[in-house]
Write an enzyme that holds these catalytic residues in place. Structure first.
Site, PDB file in Angstrom:
ATOM      1  N   HIS A   1       3.137 -10.234  10.440  1.00 32.71           N
ATOM      2  CA  HIS A   1       4.355 -10.607   9.704  1.00 32.71           C
ATOM      3  C   HIS A   1       4.970 -11.869  10.317  1.00 32.71           C
ATOM      4  O   HIS A   1       5.205 -11.911  11.527  1.00 32.71           O
ATOM      5  CB  HIS A   1       5.359  -9.447   9.743  1.00 32.71           C
ATOM      6  CG  HIS A   1       6.589  -9.744   8.946  1.00 32.71           C
ATOM      7  ND1 HIS A   1       6.548  -9.967   7.594  1.00 32.71           N
ATOM      8  CD2 HIS A   1       7.886  -9.879   9.320  1.00 32.71           C
ATOM      9  CE1 HIS A   1       7.770 -10.230   7.164  1.00 32.71           C
ATOM     10  NE2 HIS A   1       8.598 -10.183   8.183  1.00 32.71           N
TER      11      HIS A   1
ATOM     12  N   LEU B   1       0.851  -1.189   0.000  1.00 32.38           N
ATOM     13  CA  LEU B   1       0.000   0.000   0.000  1.00 32.38           C
ATOM     14  C   LEU B   1       0.891   1.245   0.000  1.00 32.38           C
ATOM     15  O   LEU B   1       1.891   1.305   0.726  1.00 32.38           O
ATOM     16  CB  LEU B   1      -0.916  -0.024   1.227  1.00 32.38           C
ATOM     17  CG  LEU B   1      -1.903  -1.208   1.239  1.00 32.38           C
ATOM     18  CD1 LEU B   1      -2.562  -1.356   2.604  1.00 32.38           C
ATOM     19  CD2 LEU B   1      -2.965  -1.046   0.145  1.00 32.38           C
TER      20      LEU B   1
HETATM   21  C1  GRF Z   1       0.263 -15.186   7.684  1.00 33.72           C
HETATM   22  O1  GRF Z   1       1.217 -16.132   8.003  1.00 33.72           O
HETATM   23  C2  GRF Z   1       0.839 -13.798   7.825  1.00 33.72           C
HETATM   24  O2  GRF Z   1       1.942 -13.741   8.665  1.00 33.72           O
HETATM   25  C3  GRF Z   1       1.294 -13.472   6.434  1.00 33.72           C
HETATM   26  O3  GRF Z   1       0.361 -14.102   5.583  1.00 33.72           O
HETATM   27  C4  GRF Z   1      -0.159 -15.255   6.232  1.00 33.72           C
HETATM   28  C5  GRF Z   1      -1.657 -15.232   6.049  1.00 33.72           C
HETATM   29  O4  GRF Z   1      -2.255 -16.425   6.436  1.00 33.72           O
HETATM   30  N1  GRF Z   1       1.359 -12.037   6.257  1.00 33.72           N
HETATM   31  P1  GRF Z   1      -3.839 -16.571   6.475  1.00 33.72           P
HETATM   32  O5  GRF Z   1      -4.372 -16.178   5.095  1.00 33.72           O
HETATM   33  O6  GRF Z   1      -4.368 -15.686   7.550  1.00 33.72           O
HETATM   34  O7  GRF Z   1      -4.083 -18.019   6.752  1.00 33.72           O
END
Ligand code: GRF
Length: 223
Positions: free
Chosen positions: A126, A110
């Protein structure tokens, strides 16, 4: 927050499975997040499983194609430094009166112009450890070991490649610099023998499901 509505209204942005979205849905349904509701779920992928999760729970859910030319978006809110997709997203978030934007596996960057409209109101999960202020190249784990900070799409694999013994996940405020905003909460996770990117990421997600609820709770308590 909208003064006529006492709830903290979340706009959850997803691109995939939406297990973190599910953690928020469950926490709200189980009364672990009083005064919090999901106002809108947006996915940039039509086949994101998270959209099904949202609809199953009767939540407003929208597929917003990203990066394509959306003729006419400039009439909604002209702001030349934002992409047309961001202009549309802004309009949706305002229409659904979103107070806090949660990037829950959202795979699009973004812009600064978009983020400046929602100062300290965009948070991201993250799957690696960031220092308190989010910036810098190293993180000191609780046992005193300095490890590199892993940013970007392949943070889980980077941790494995670097051979570190501890990684983790965190929730942080989003700033224009990718994966470099102030940390709201985090948890370390020990890397096990023979771990693959998949097994480690799955274990990190279990931690994230707790962290995202805690982060939203904290955001609710300071508003
Ligand atoms: C998570 O592991 C997060 O850390 C990363 O993307 C993943 C998303 O997983 N940014 P979900 O779609 O919530 O299962």
């Amino acid at each position: 927050m909208n003064s006529q509505n006492p709830s903290l209204r979340l706009g959850v942005l997803i691109s995939g499975s939406g297990s973190n979205l599910q953690a928020l849905i469950d926490a709200i349904e189980n009364q672990q997040l009083p005064g919090v509701e999901i106002a809108l779920v947006v996915s940039n992928k039509a086949d994101a499983y998270g959209l099904q999760r949202a609809l199953t729970h009767r939540l407003p859910a929208i597929y917003l194609p990203w990066g394509q030319r959306n003729v006419g978006a400039q009439f909604i809110a002209p702001k030349p430094t934002m992409s047309e997709s961001e202009i549309r997203l802004t309009a949706l978030l305002r229409l659904f009166q979103v107070d806090l934007i949660v990037l829950a596996g959202w795979m699009r960057i973004l812009s600064a112009a978009f983020l400046e409209q929602f100062h300290q109101r965009v948070i991201n999960i993250h799957p690696a450890l960031l220092p308190d202020d989010g910036t810098g190249k190293t993180y000191t784990t609780s046992d005193g070991t300095q490890i590199p900070v892993f940013r970007g799409l392949h943070a889980v694999q980077q941790a494995l490649d670097a051979g570190v013994k501890i990684t983790g996940s965190c929730v942080h405020f989003v700033t224009p610099e990718v994966d470099a905003g102030p940390v709201i909460c985090r948890q370390e996770v020990a890397i096990e023998e023979g771990e693959t990117e998949e097994t480690l990421h799955e274990r990190l997600k279990v931690v994230e499901h707790r962290l995202i609820v805690e982060a939203v709770k904290r955001c609710k308590s300071v508003e």
